[in-house]
Design an enzyme around this catalytic site. Structure first.
Site, short mmCIF file in Angstrom:
data_model
loop_
_atom_site.label_atom_id
_atom_site.label_comp_id
_atom_site.label_asym_id
_atom_site.label_seq_id
_atom_site.Cartn_x
_atom_site.Cartn_y
_atom_site.Cartn_z
N ILE A 127 0.84 -1.20 0.00
CA ILE A 127 0.00 0.00 0.00
C ILE A 127 0.88 1.26 0.00
CG2 ILE A 127 -1.80 1.25 1.28
CD1 ILE A 127 -2.71 -1.60 2.30
N ASN B 249 9.57 -6.93 5.18
CA ASN B 249 8.61 -7.59 4.29
C ASN B 249 8.53 -6.92 2.93
OD1 ASN B 249 7.55 -9.85 5.64
ND2 ASN B 249 6.34 -8.53 6.97
N LYS C 74 1.13 -7.94 9.17
CA LYS C 74 -0.30 -7.97 8.84
C LYS C 74 -0.90 -9.36 8.62
CE LYS C 74 0.35 -7.68 3.87
NZ LYS C 74 -0.07 -7.17 2.58
N SER D 275 -7.90 -0.97 9.90
CA SER D 275 -8.43 -2.09 9.10
C SER D 275 -9.87 -2.39 9.49
CB SER D 275 -7.56 -3.32 9.36
OG SER D 275 -8.18 -4.48 8.89
N TYR E 209 -3.41 -9.76 15.53
CA TYR E 209 -3.23 -8.70 14.53
C TYR E 209 -4.35 -7.66 14.66
CZ TYR E 209 -3.71 -6.14 10.20
OH TYR E 209 -3.88 -5.12 9.29
N LYS F 68 -4.50 -3.34 15.77
CA LYS F 68 -5.18 -2.21 15.10
C LYS F 68 -6.13 -1.51 16.07
CE LYS F 68 -3.17 -2.50 11.13
NZ LYS F 68 -2.06 -1.58 10.89
N LEU G 219 -7.02 -13.85 -0.79
CA LEU G 219 -7.66 -14.46 -1.95
C LEU G 219 -7.04 -14.06 -3.29
CD1 LEU G 219 -10.01 -16.13 -3.13
CD2 LEU G 219 -11.38 -14.02 -3.13
N ASP H 138 -12.97 -17.07 9.83
CA ASP H 138 -13.56 -16.27 8.74
C ASP H 138 -14.99 -15.88 9.05
OD1 ASP H 138 -11.50 -15.96 7.00
OD2 ASP H 138 -12.17 -17.43 5.52
P1 NAD Z 1 3.20 -4.71 3.54
O1 NAD Z 1 3.71 -5.82 4.39
O2 NAD Z 1 3.35 -4.81 2.07
O3 NAD Z 1 3.86 -3.32 4.00
C1 NAD Z 1 4.22 -3.06 5.32
C2 NAD Z 1 5.64 -2.52 5.31
O4 NAD Z 1 6.04 -2.23 6.64
C3 NAD Z 1 6.66 -3.50 4.75
O5 NAD Z 1 7.38 -2.86 3.72
C4 NAD Z 1 7.55 -3.84 5.94
O6 NAD Z 1 8.89 -4.08 5.55
C5 NAD Z 1 7.39 -2.62 6.80
N1 NAD Z 1 7.60 -2.81 8.24
C6 NAD Z 1 7.02 -3.72 9.07
N2 NAD Z 1 7.41 -3.50 10.34
C7 NAD Z 1 8.24 -2.43 10.32
C8 NAD Z 1 8.94 -1.71 11.29
N3 NAD Z 1 8.90 -2.05 12.59
N4 NAD Z 1 9.69 -0.65 10.91
C9 NAD Z 1 9.76 -0.29 9.62
N5 NAD Z 1 9.14 -0.94 8.63
C10 NAD Z 1 8.37 -1.99 8.99
O7 NAD Z 1 1.67 -4.48 3.93
P2 NAD Z 1 0.56 -3.56 3.27
O8 NAD Z 1 -0.48 -4.44 2.70
O9 NAD Z 1 1.18 -2.52 2.43
O10 NAD Z 1 -0.06 -2.92 4.57
C11 NAD Z 1 0.29 -1.63 5.04
C12 NAD Z 1 -0.52 -1.33 6.29
O11 NAD Z 1 -1.91 -1.44 6.00
C13 NAD Z 1 -0.25 -2.31 7.44
O12 NAD Z 1 -0.26 -1.59 8.64
C14 NAD Z 1 -1.44 -3.25 7.38
O13 NAD Z 1 -1.73 -3.81 8.64
C15 NAD Z 1 -2.54 -2.31 6.93
N6 NAD Z 1 -3.66 -2.99 6.27
C16 NAD Z 1 -3.40 -3.81 5.20
C17 NAD Z 1 -4.47 -4.48 4.60
C18 NAD Z 1 -4.23 -5.43 3.45
O14 NAD Z 1 -5.09 -6.28 3.19
N7 NAD Z 1 -3.13 -5.32 2.70
C19 NAD Z 1 -5.76 -4.29 5.06
C20 NAD Z 1 -5.99 -3.44 6.14
C21 NAD Z 1 -4.90 -2.80 6.74
C1 WQD Z 2 -11.27 -13.10 1.39
C2 WQD Z 2 -12.29 -14.20 1.13
C3 WQD Z 2 -11.90 -16.20 2.39
C4 WQD Z 2 -8.12 -17.24 0.43
C5 WQD Z 2 -7.86 -10.58 5.69
C6 WQD Z 2 -7.59 -10.15 7.10
C7 WQD Z 2 -7.97 -8.72 7.31
C8 WQD Z 2 -7.37 -7.79 6.25
C9 WQD Z 2 -7.43 -8.35 4.86
C10 WQD Z 2 -5.56 -6.52 7.12
C11 WQD Z 2 -12.76 -14.92 2.39
C12 WQD Z 2 -11.74 -16.47 0.92
C13 WQD Z 2 -9.29 -16.61 0.81
C14 WQD Z 2 -8.18 -18.48 -0.25
C15 WQD Z 2 -10.58 -18.37 -0.13
N1 WQD Z 2 -5.98 -7.50 6.46
N2 WQD Z 2 -10.50 -17.18 0.53
N3 WQD Z 2 -9.42 -19.00 -0.51
O1 WQD Z 2 -10.17 -12.72 5.29
O2 WQD Z 2 -11.40 -10.70 4.37
O3 WQD Z 2 -9.24 -10.40 5.41
O4 WQD Z 2 -7.09 -9.73 4.82
O5 WQD Z 2 -6.08 -5.79 7.90
O6 WQD Z 2 -7.55 -8.39 8.59
O7 WQD Z 2 -8.35 -10.97 7.98
O8 WQD Z 2 -9.35 -11.51 3.20
O9 WQD Z 2 -8.34 -12.24 1.10
O10 WQD Z 2 -7.93 -13.61 3.18
O11 WQD Z 2 -10.19 -13.62 2.15
O12 WQD Z 2 -11.68 -18.88 -0.40
O13 WQD Z 2 -7.17 -19.11 -0.61
O14 WQD Z 2 -11.67 -15.21 0.31
O15 WQD Z 2 -12.53 -17.27 3.04
O16 WQD Z 2 -14.11 -15.24 2.21
P1 WQD Z 2 -10.12 -11.41 4.63
P2 WQD Z 2 -8.84 -12.77 2.38
#
Ligand code: NAD
Ligand code: WQD
Length: 337
Positions: free
Chosen positions: A12, A35, A84, A124, A148, A152, A199, A294
């Site tokens: 992100i 990561n 995450k 999140s 996790y 948040k 997914l 889930d």
């Molecule tokens: P990501 O793992 O791609 O990015 C997170 C980055 O943080 C990585 O580059 C990692 O190296 C860095 N990092 C972790 N711990 C660190 C630390 N202590 N110091 C410095 N760098 C550190 O994940 P993302 O999907 O880009 O997510 C970004 C944020 O959004 C996270 O806080 C995650 O929890 C939140 N978020 C993600 C999702 C999702 O589905 N991707 C959904 C909701 C919230």
């Molecule tokens: C989506 C749907 C699964 C994988 C998670 C975290 C949440 C957030 C985003 C950060 C569900 C189904 C999945 C697979 C499947 N992260 N599925 N086969 O569970 O909504 O959220 O990621 O904050 O905290 O819990 O996302 O992409 O894992 O799943 O059928 O191999 O796909 O059951 O219905 P989810 P997901």
């Protein structure tokens, strides 16, 4: 504005960096690369033709963080750094609490000392737990089901307390729903380490031939086709949500929370078919049992973000699948490959 992105080398963060740079802001990135890869930031520079100031620093390292604030004139911070993976957080709770909460506390202390009190937090939809009603509004009951999610929820509470204690803080927590897709250039995208938990990255690897078939986790939910329903949001829309948040920080002091989602639910089978449209070929799957923890349905009411931040999602799940496939097929080994 000069914006510091913690975790800016991640999925992100890189997309947010692109939108900030293209809007004319300066970007400083702090990331430990635990990561992610530095190559992702080179790609951001390629897309935008602008430079990113990068510091390989862990946000829990107070001295190094102080150094970053001394080197740069930072106006606002977007805090994305953190771990995450839900399953991993259940196995390693202390590592998750230590990293995610220590990073936030150290960052806020450093910001405070530097007199920078404008902050956007990556929160999140996980803070809604198993929602009683959909679409979910921001004042819905909060609950979590794993460490996790707790990090948040605790992060939001810490920021509530901070903003109450010192009204000079201006904080927005963005509760993301399910980010998917990639930048339309195909140069940056999601690069999961090991077997994808989510997914769409899993489907993308099935399409690329790296995984044999998708396991659909349950088709007996109370949803139209029995599979789980989520609010999948294009990562470029999500990135623009950060821009909107940064632009509106000055409007109201205190700590505010906003959902970033489309308001539309998509089932697992609908998502799979959308990806098949993007690749032009059928993708193998098997229905297996439900994944523990889930929930059936989760999608946002995004009205507040539209009203207060002037933001709404513009792109579709089909757009996201097209862009994710461009990224996946052009970079089969991710940034390291
Ligand atoms: P990501 O793992 O791609 O990015 C997170 C980055 O943080 C990585 O580059 C990692 O190296 C860095 N990092 C972790 N711990 C660190 C630390 N202590 N110091 C410095 N760098 C550190 O994940 P993302 O999907 O880009 O997510 C970004 C944020 O959004 C996270 O806080 C995650 O929890 C939140 N978020 C993600 C999702 C999702 O589905 N991707 C959904 C909701 C919230
Ligand atoms: C989506 C749907 C699964 C994988 C998670 C975290 C949440 C957030 C985003 C950060 C569900 C189904 C999945 C697979 C499947 N992260 N599925 N086969 O569970 O909504 O959220 O990621 O904050 O905290 O819990 O996302 O992409 O894992 O799943 O059928 O191999 O796909 O059951 O219905 P989810 P997901």
């Amino acid at each position: 504005m000069n914006v510091l992105l913690t975790g800016g080398a991640g999925y992100i963060g890189t997309h947010t960096a692109v939108e900030l740079l293209q809007a004319g802001h300066g970007v400083v990135v702090v990331d430990s690369l635990v990561n992610s890869h530095e190559e992702a930031l080179r790609r951001v520079e390629r897309i935008t033709g602008r430079e990113v100031a990068f510091h390989r620093v862990d946000c829990t390292d107070a001295e190094a963080m102080r150094g970053v604030f001394e080197r740069h004139d930072i106006d606002a911070v977007i805090h994305l750094a953190g771990f995450k993976a839900v399953g991993e957080s259940v196995e390693q709770p202390l590592r998750y609490y230590r990293n995610n909460l220590d990073a936030l506390l150290t960052l806020c202390e450093t910001m405070d000392a530097a007199g920078v009190r404008d902050l956007v937090l990556s929160s999140s939809a996980t803070v809604y737990g198993d929602p009683r009603r959909v679409p979910i509004v921001e004042d819905a009951e909060l609950s979590t089901t794993n460490p996790y999610g707790n990090t948040k929820l605790f992060a939001e509470r810490i920021l509530d307390d901070l903003a109450t204690a010192d009204p000079s803080w201006r904080i927005i927590s963005l509760r993301y729903f399910n980010p998917i897709g990639a930048h339309p250039s195909g140069l940056i995208g999601e690069d999961p380490q090991g077997v994808p938990n989510n997914l769409f990255p899993y489907i993308a690897q099935v399409a690329a031939g790296r995984r044999e078939r998708l396991s659909v986790y349950g088709d007996d939910y109370d949803t139209p086709d029995g599979t789980g329903v989520r609010d999948y949001l294009h990562v470029v829309d999500l990135a623009n949500g950060h821009l909107a948040a940064v632009d509106h920080l000055a409007d109201t002091p205190g700590h505010r929370v906003y959902n970033l989602g489309t308001g539309q639910g998509t089932s697992v089978m609908e998502g799979l078919h959308a990806f098949e449209r993007a690749t032009g070929s059928a993708l193998p799957y098997t229905v297996t049992g439900r994944r523990p923890g889930d929930i059936a349905v989760c999608y946002a009411d995004p009205t507040a973000a539209s009203r207060d931040l002037g933001w709404k999602a513009e792109l579709t799940v089909d757009d996201a699948c097209r862009d994710a496939w461009r990224w996946q097929s052009g970079n089969p080994g991710g940034f390291a490959g």
